[in-house]
Design a protein around this motif. Structure first.
Motif, PDB file in Angstrom:
ATOM      1  N   ASP A 275      10.904   9.226  10.301  1.00 13.02           N
ATOM      2  CA  ASP A 275      12.287   8.890   9.976  1.00 13.02           C
ATOM      3  C   ASP A 275      12.351   7.436   9.510  1.00 13.02           C
ATOM      4  OD1 ASP A 275      14.939   9.239   9.617  1.00 13.02           O
ATOM      5  OD2 ASP A 275      15.477   9.280  11.740  1.00 13.02           O
ATOM      6  N   GLU A 276      13.251   7.173   8.562  1.00  9.32           N
ATOM      7  CA  GLU A 276      13.377   5.837   7.972  1.00  9.32           C
ATOM      8  C   GLU A 276      12.008   5.343   7.507  1.00  9.32           C
ATOM      9  OE1 GLU A 276      16.282   4.952   7.473  1.00  9.32           O
ATOM     10  OE2 GLU A 276      17.398   6.163   8.903  1.00  9.32           O
ATOM     11  N   ILE A 277      11.367   6.145   6.678  1.00 11.91           N
ATOM     12  CA  ILE A 277      10.015   5.824   6.229  1.00 11.91           C
ATOM     13  C   ILE A 277       9.996   4.564   5.373  1.00 11.91           C
ATOM     14  CG2 ILE A 277      10.130   7.235   4.136  1.00 11.91           C
ATOM     15  CD1 ILE A 277       7.235   8.050   4.654  1.00 11.91           C
ATOM     16  N   ASP A 278      11.144   4.145   4.860  1.00 13.25           N
ATOM     17  CA  ASP A 278      11.178   2.897   4.095  1.00 13.25           C
ATOM     18  C   ASP A 278      10.867   1.691   4.970  1.00 13.25           C
ATOM     19  OD1 ASP A 278      14.152   1.831   4.955  1.00 13.25           O
ATOM     20  OD2 ASP A 278      14.071   4.005   4.756  1.00 13.25           O
ATOM     21  N   GLY A 279      10.863   1.874   6.320  1.00 14.32           N
ATOM     22  CA  GLY A 279      10.484   0.780   7.211  1.00 14.32           C
ATOM     23  C   GLY A 279       9.027   0.389   7.080  1.00 14.32           C
ATOM     24  N   ILE A 280       8.191   1.288   6.529  1.00 15.20           N
ATOM     25  CA  ILE A 280       6.795   0.924   6.290  1.00 15.20           C
ATOM     26  C   ILE A 280       6.710  -0.138   5.208  1.00 15.20           C
ATOM     27  CG2 ILE A 280       4.564   1.844   5.533  1.00 15.20           C
ATOM     28  CD1 ILE A 280       5.271   4.457   6.781  1.00 15.20           C
ATOM     29  N   GLY A 281       7.654  -0.102   4.277  1.00 18.22           N
ATOM     30  CA  GLY A 281       7.722  -1.134   3.252  1.00 18.22           C
ATOM     31  C   GLY A 281       6.828  -0.828   2.073  1.00 18.22           C
ATOM     32  N   ARG A 282       6.642  -1.814   1.242  1.00 21.04           N
ATOM     33  CA  ARG A 282       5.780  -1.697   0.084  1.00 21.04           C
ATOM     34  C   ARG A 282       4.851  -2.897   0.026  1.00 21.04           C
ATOM     35  NH1 ARG A 282       8.443  -1.430  -5.356  1.00 21.04           N
ATOM     36  NH2 ARG A 282      10.064  -0.163  -4.388  1.00 21.04           N
ATOM     37  N   ARG A 283       3.737  -2.716  -0.659  1.00 21.87           N
ATOM     38  CA  ARG A 283       2.756  -3.787  -0.769  1.00 21.87           C
ATOM     39  C   ARG A 283       3.249  -4.870  -1.720  1.00 21.87           C
ATOM     40  NH1 ARG A 283      -2.161  -0.004  -2.313  1.00 21.87           N
ATOM     41  NH2 ARG A 283      -0.443   0.833  -3.553  1.00 21.87           N
ATOM     42  N   GLY A 284       2.819  -6.087  -1.438  1.00 19.74           N
ATOM     43  CA  GLY A 284       3.195  -7.218  -2.284  1.00 19.74           C
ATOM     44  C   GLY A 284       2.096  -8.251  -2.272  1.00 19.74           C
ATOM     45  N   GLU A 285       2.394  -9.396  -2.845  1.00 19.63           N
ATOM     46  CA  GLU A 285       1.428 -10.479  -2.869  1.00 19.63           C
ATOM     47  C   GLU A 285       1.215 -11.007  -1.453  1.00 19.63           C
ATOM     48  OE1 GLU A 285       2.770 -13.435  -5.517  1.00 19.63           O
ATOM     49  OE2 GLU A 285       2.670 -12.186  -7.314  1.00 19.63           O
ATOM     50  N   GLN A 286      -0.059 -11.272  -1.136  1.00 16.22           N
ATOM     51  CA  GLN A 286      -0.405 -11.710   0.206  1.00 16.22           C
ATOM     52  C   GLN A 286      -0.254 -13.226   0.324  1.00 16.22           C
ATOM     53  OE1 GLN A 286      -4.200 -10.158   1.367  1.00 16.22           O
ATOM     54  NE2 GLN A 286      -3.700  -8.083   0.771  1.00 16.22           N
ATOM     55  N   SER A 287       0.963 -13.688   0.126  1.00 20.52           N
ATOM     56  CA  SER A 287       1.214 -15.123   0.241  1.00 20.52           C
ATOM     57  C   SER A 287       1.346 -15.553   1.692  1.00 20.52           C
ATOM     58  CB  SER A 287       2.501 -15.488  -0.517  1.00 20.52           C
ATOM     59  OG  SER A 287       3.606 -14.738  -0.006  1.00 20.52           O
ATOM     60  N   ARG A 288       1.653 -14.602   2.570  1.00 18.67           N
ATOM     61  CA  ARG A 288       1.773 -14.910   3.987  1.00 18.67           C
ATOM     62  C   ARG A 288       0.921 -13.930   4.779  1.00 18.67           C
ATOM     63  NH1 ARG A 288       8.045 -14.525   4.962  1.00 18.67           N
ATOM     64  NH2 ARG A 288       7.589 -12.549   3.937  1.00 18.67           N
ATOM     65  N   ASN A 295       0.558  -4.978   4.105  1.00 12.91           N
ATOM     66  CA  ASN A 295      -0.239  -4.325   3.067  1.00 12.91           C
ATOM     67  C   ASN A 295      -1.326  -3.456   3.675  1.00 12.91           C
ATOM     68  OD1 ASN A 295       1.319  -5.636   1.200  1.00 12.91           O
ATOM     69  ND2 ASN A 295      -0.202  -7.194   0.707  1.00 12.91           N
ATOM     70  N   ARG A 296      -1.956  -3.935   4.731  1.00 13.06           N
ATOM     71  CA  ARG A 296      -3.009  -3.143   5.362  1.00 13.06           C
ATOM     72  C   ARG A 296      -2.449  -1.878   5.993  1.00 13.06           C
ATOM     73  NH1 ARG A 296      -5.379  -8.340   6.575  1.00 13.06           N
ATOM     74  NH2 ARG A 296      -4.131  -8.516   8.459  1.00 13.06           N
ATOM     75  N   ILE A 297      -1.247  -1.959   6.555  1.00 13.43           N
ATOM     76  CA  ILE A 297      -0.640  -0.763   7.146  1.00 13.43           C
ATOM     77  C   ILE A 297      -0.360   0.275   6.064  1.00 13.43           C
ATOM     78  CG2 ILE A 297       1.406   0.100   8.327  1.00 13.43           C
ATOM     79  CD1 ILE A 297       1.512  -2.498   9.880  1.00 13.43           C
ATOM     80  N   VAL A 298       0.202  -0.154   4.933  1.00 13.26           N
ATOM     81  CA  VAL A 298       0.469   0.777   3.836  1.00 13.26           C
ATOM     82  C   VAL A 298      -0.837   1.353   3.294  1.00 13.26           C
ATOM     83  CG1 VAL A 298       1.481   1.017   1.546  1.00 13.26           C
ATOM     84  CG2 VAL A 298       2.622  -0.391   3.258  1.00 13.26           C
ATOM     85  N   PRO A 323      15.171   5.542  -1.181  1.00 14.66           N
ATOM     86  CA  PRO A 323      13.879   5.935  -1.760  1.00 14.66           C
ATOM     87  C   PRO A 323      13.307   4.884  -2.692  1.00 14.66           C
ATOM     88  CG  PRO A 323      15.693   7.176  -2.756  1.00 14.66           C
ATOM     89  CD  PRO A 323      16.271   6.429  -1.600  1.00 14.66           C
ATOM     90  N   ASN A 324      14.142   4.035  -3.285  1.00 19.76           N
ATOM     91  CA  ASN A 324      13.628   3.008  -4.190  1.00 19.76           C
ATOM     92  C   ASN A 324      12.865   1.906  -3.460  1.00 19.76           C
ATOM     93  OD1 ASN A 324      14.787   4.327  -6.392  1.00 19.76           O
ATOM     94  ND2 ASN A 324      16.717   3.203  -6.197  1.00 19.76           N
ATOM     95  N   SER A 325      12.975   1.859  -2.130  1.00 14.88           N
ATOM     96  CA  SER A 325      12.287   0.828  -1.362  1.00 14.88           C
ATOM     97  C   SER A 325      10.849   1.204  -1.015  1.00 14.88           C
ATOM     98  CB  SER A 325      13.059   0.540  -0.062  1.00 14.88           C
ATOM     99  OG  SER A 325      14.373   0.103  -0.341  1.00 14.88           O
ATOM    100  N   LEU A 326      10.452   2.436  -1.299  1.00 12.46           N
ATOM    101  CA  LEU A 326       9.107   2.886  -0.954  1.00 12.46           C
ATOM    102  C   LEU A 326       8.091   2.374  -1.966  1.00 12.46           C
ATOM    103  CD1 LEU A 326       9.878   6.581   0.055  1.00 12.46           C
ATOM    104  CD2 LEU A 326       9.567   4.622   1.559  1.00 12.46           C
ATOM    105  N   ASP A 327       6.866   2.234  -1.506  1.00 16.87           N
ATOM    106  CA  ASP A 327       5.787   1.821  -2.383  1.00 16.87           C
ATOM    107  C   ASP A 327       5.531   2.912  -3.423  1.00 16.87           C
ATOM    108  OD1 ASP A 327       2.751   1.531  -3.133  1.00 16.87           O
ATOM    109  OD2 ASP A 327       3.346  -0.372  -2.230  1.00 16.87           O
ATOM    110  N   PRO A 328       5.406   2.561  -4.700  1.00 14.47           N
ATOM    111  CA  PRO A 328       5.184   3.588  -5.731  1.00 14.47           C
ATOM    112  C   PRO A 328       3.929   4.423  -5.485  1.00 14.47           C
ATOM    113  CG  PRO A 328       5.803   1.498  -6.743  1.00 14.47           C
ATOM    114  CD  PRO A 328       5.573   1.222  -5.291  1.00 14.47           C
ATOM    115  N   ALA A 329       2.890   3.823  -4.921  1.00 11.46           N
ATOM    116  CA  ALA A 329       1.672   4.587  -4.641  1.00 11.46           C
ATOM    117  C   ALA A 329       1.879   5.607  -3.536  1.00 11.46           C
ATOM    118  CB  ALA A 329       0.541   3.634  -4.258  1.00 11.46           C
ATOM    119  N   LEU A 330       2.895   5.406  -2.714  1.00 12.77           N
ATOM    120  CA  LEU A 330       3.150   6.328  -1.616  1.00 12.77           C
ATOM    121  C   LEU A 330       3.842   7.601  -2.083  1.00 12.77           C
ATOM    122  CD1 LEU A 330       2.928   6.566   1.512  1.00 12.77           C
ATOM    123  CD2 LEU A 330       5.211   5.584   1.639  1.00 12.77           C
ATOM    124  N   VAL A 331       4.679   7.495  -3.084  1.00  7.59           N
ATOM    125  CA  VAL A 331       5.481   8.638  -3.525  1.00  7.59           C
ATOM    126  C   VAL A 331       4.931   9.276  -4.804  1.00  7.59           C
ATOM    127  CG1 VAL A 331       7.584   7.788  -2.446  1.00  7.59           C
ATOM    128  CG2 VAL A 331       7.032   7.068  -4.759  1.00  7.59           C
TER     129      VAL A 331
END
Length: 656
Positions: A275-288, A295-298, A323-331
């Motif tokens: 549920d609320e799978i968008d909580g996993i987030g999407r990958r981004g630049e590893q600036s922090r 990113n590793r979780i995704v 749904p737009n918040s999900l990582d494109p590689a996930l969907v």
């Protein structure tokens, strides 16, 4: 083929067995340590040691200095001595017992040196409670606070990192229990066939779906659908949320992902509902560092999805409102193979929902479920369940034994326009007059432009509103015409125009009206191609393309549209001023006016309206309410992120 119970739970059984062994050993040590150690009293030294092990109090009560010890040694009064790491215990022939502190060990060295220089044995000397004879666990037990903290941390880690336990075939919900979402249930039929017999798909060479994404508004029944699917497939059910994989410690989220999928494979056929799978987030630049962990979780989640065998019997079911918040590689195809939209219930489905939930409370008299369904256009099943439950609460509040139709009507109004507050301060006559004029303006324009069914207009406070005009849609609509949206904006601006018409001055009460009208105007100009200048450029597309753009042109076009509709609304109110006077006076006298009276007041003037009317007959936008709320300040600045490409405008309160 399912594994046996022992094979599926071997780790849990092993942990339980280990705990039992440890507890048995601890109990044996505890009871063994309570038994007194009986040492044979062969001489006075052994007897003294035995007494010291039982209690050192007879010696600890009498502390002496070094001079006493030297004097007793010279005079031969010492009967026995015992040396420990920090003290020396002395027993004399005359029965005296005392001790000397010896943290550094120098006194003991002196005693042993004089003892060795003597030609004969002076007195028996023994060692008591020294490091050499102390049990190995005594030094460990001295650190019991640290051990307690370590044990608590280990227990916390085990509870947090343990694999999710499957819910075995007892969700208690089937497709027949999920009213509505007929399109979603139809789309899940082949998923049901796969989970019932995954080997048949594998024998045909077909690749079954690995993931299904459920999208829709909050409260449409996505979780209920997932539970019903597990019951229909006779499969295990594991429910988690997207935020369950987040942790402040590195590596914990990855471990949770591995544990989840390992548990799902061990309990196949199994449905993993996130549920609320968008909580996993999407990958981004590893600036922090936090971005790197996300990113590793995704990445681990994607790896687990790709590792499914064709006949594994595991399906990942995700639900999200964004749904737009999900990582494109996930969907992408091959992972979440299908996206199913769970729509709002239709008229007949809303009636069935009211009947279902009303059957769980005690009702009396004739309850018109068809009317309740007609007046609840756009509401979700969760909202309908809330309405029925709130009706029961209203009946209990009124000390009624059964729920009647009026309770359902009041609960429906509460869901639409908020609770009727108690203890509200009395408004001045000028404020009541202004609110009455404001609400009468909303109601008159809504009835004249056919913006929906005007249910009621009141100047009684509801929720955060000081007055409310309740307008409900006549039919379920997903497509809205430009004329309908323009009519809605005019209705939102009608309260402010009525104040300008009567008092030649506007108030802060129209702030929320302007907020909603501006959002709708920005959507029309920047996303729907309905601006006054005919521009077809979508600001949503510009934002998705990551292009720099100047928003001033869109803001000016939206402002021009608002000014144009404001003039049309003002002209409309001038033509309907007698009806506006009539409804305003009735509101001041009766405080609440039915919608039928508003329509009757407007009807005689419909033929004399201005020729340019911004609505087509027979069409109504999706409108919930126009409310007059407290005169609070509102930030007039707008963010272009509010401009969204959507087929349904936002709804909300009108006067603030």
């Amino acid at each position: 083929m399912k594994k046996s119970f022992v094979a599926r739970h071997r780790r849990a059984l092993g942990a339980i067995l280990l705990c039992l062994v440890v507890n048995a050993a601890a109990l044996a040590w505890f009871w063994g340590s309570r038994q007194p150690v009986v040492a044979p009293a062969r001489d006075i030294s052994a007897s003294m040691l035995q007494e010291l092990k039982q209690s050192t109090a007879p010696w600890s009560e009498n502390r002496r200095d070094l001079s006493t010890l030297v004097s007793d040694m010279r005079d031969g009064r010492i009967a026995s001595a015992a040396l420990s790491d920090e003290a020396i215990y002395i027993s004399t022939h005359d029965g005296r017992r005392y001790w000397l502190a010896d943290q550094s060990g120098r006194v003991g060295q002196m005693l042993l040196r004089d003892y060795g220089n003597a030609g004969a044995a002076l007195f028996p000397v023994a060692l008591f409670d020294t490091d050499g004879e102390a049990p190995w666990y005594r030094a460990v037990l001295q650190q019991w606070p640290l051990l307690l903290l370590l044990f608590a941390g280990l227990l916390f880690a085990i509870c947090k990192l343990r694999p999710q336990q499957p819910l075995r075939q007892d969700t208690g919900i089937s497709f027949a229990d999920v009213i509505g979402a007929s399109e979603a249930k139809l789309a899940l039929q082949d998923v049901t066939a796969y989970l019932r017999d995954p080997a048949a798909f594998s024998a045909l060479g077909a690749r079954p779906p690995r993931g299904v994404l459920l999208t829709g508004e909050p409260g449409t029944g996505k979780t209920q659908l997932a539970k019903a699917l597990a019951s229909e497939c006779n499969a295990s059910f594991i429910q988690v949320t997207g935020s369950d994989f987040s942790s402040m410690y590195f590596g914990v989220g990855i471990h949770k992902v591995k544990s989840l999928f390992r548990s799902a494979r061990n309990n196949a056929p199994c449905i993993v509902f996130i549920d609320e799978i968008d909580g996993i987030g999407r990958r981004g630049e590893q600036s922090r560092s936090s971005d790197a962990e996300g990113n590793r979780i995704v990445n681990q989640f994607l790896t687990e999805l790709d590792g499914f065998a064709p006949d594994s019997g595991v399906l990942v079911l995700g639900a999200t409102n964004f749904p737009n918040s999900l990582d494109p590689a996930l969907v992408r195809e091959g992972r979440f193979d299908r996206s199913i939209a769970v729509s709002l219930p239709s008229l007949s489905e809303r009636e069935q929902l009211f009947q279902l939930y009303a059957g769980k409370v005690k009702t009396a008299g004739a309850v018109d479920f068809a009317q309740l369904a007609r007046n609840s256009v756009g509401l979700t099943p969760a909202a309908i369940a809330y309405i029925v439950n709130h009706a029961a609460l209203l009946a209990a509040r009124g000390q009624q034994r059964q729920v009647v139709m009026q309770h359902f009507v009041d609960a429906l109004e509460t869901c639409r326009i908020g609770e009727q507050p108690s203890g509200v301060s009395v408004l001045s006559e000028s404020d009541r007059t202004r609110i009455a004029v404001h609400e009468a303006g909303h109601a008159i324009v809504a009835a004249a432009l056919n913006c929906g069914r005007v249910e009621k207009v009141t100047i009684l406070p509801r929720g955060q509103a000081l007055g409310v005009t309740l307008v409900t849609p006549v039919e379920d609509k997903r497509l809205h015409l430009e004329s309908e949206l323009r009519a809605r904006i005019q209705m939102l601006l009608a309260g402010r125009n009525a104040e300008q018409l009567y008092f030649h001055e506007v108030s802060s009460g129209a702030g929320q009206d302007l907020h909603e009208a501006s959002k709708l105007a920005l959507s029309m100009v920047g996303a729907l191609g309905m601006g006054p200048k005919g521009s077809l450029l979508s600001l949503q597309a510009v934002r998705d393309a990551h292009l720099d753009s100047d928003p001033r042109e869109a803001l000016e076009a939206a402002d021009d549209l608002l000014r144009q509709l404001d003039q049309e609304c003002h002209a409309l109110l001038l033509s309907l001023k007698p009806a506006l006077d009539h409804i305003g006076e009735r509101l001041l006298q009766e405080e609440t006016v039915p919608g039928e009276d508003v329509v009757a007041a407007v009807a005689p003037f419909m033929n004399a309206l201005p020729g340019k009317v911004s609505v087509l007959p027979g069409h109504t936008p999706h409108l919930e309410r126009v409310a007059a709320s407290a005169y609070d300040g509102l930030d007039p600045l707008f963010d272009l992120s509010l401009v969204e490409e959507e087929d349904e405008p936002h709804t909300g309160p009108g006067m603030i």
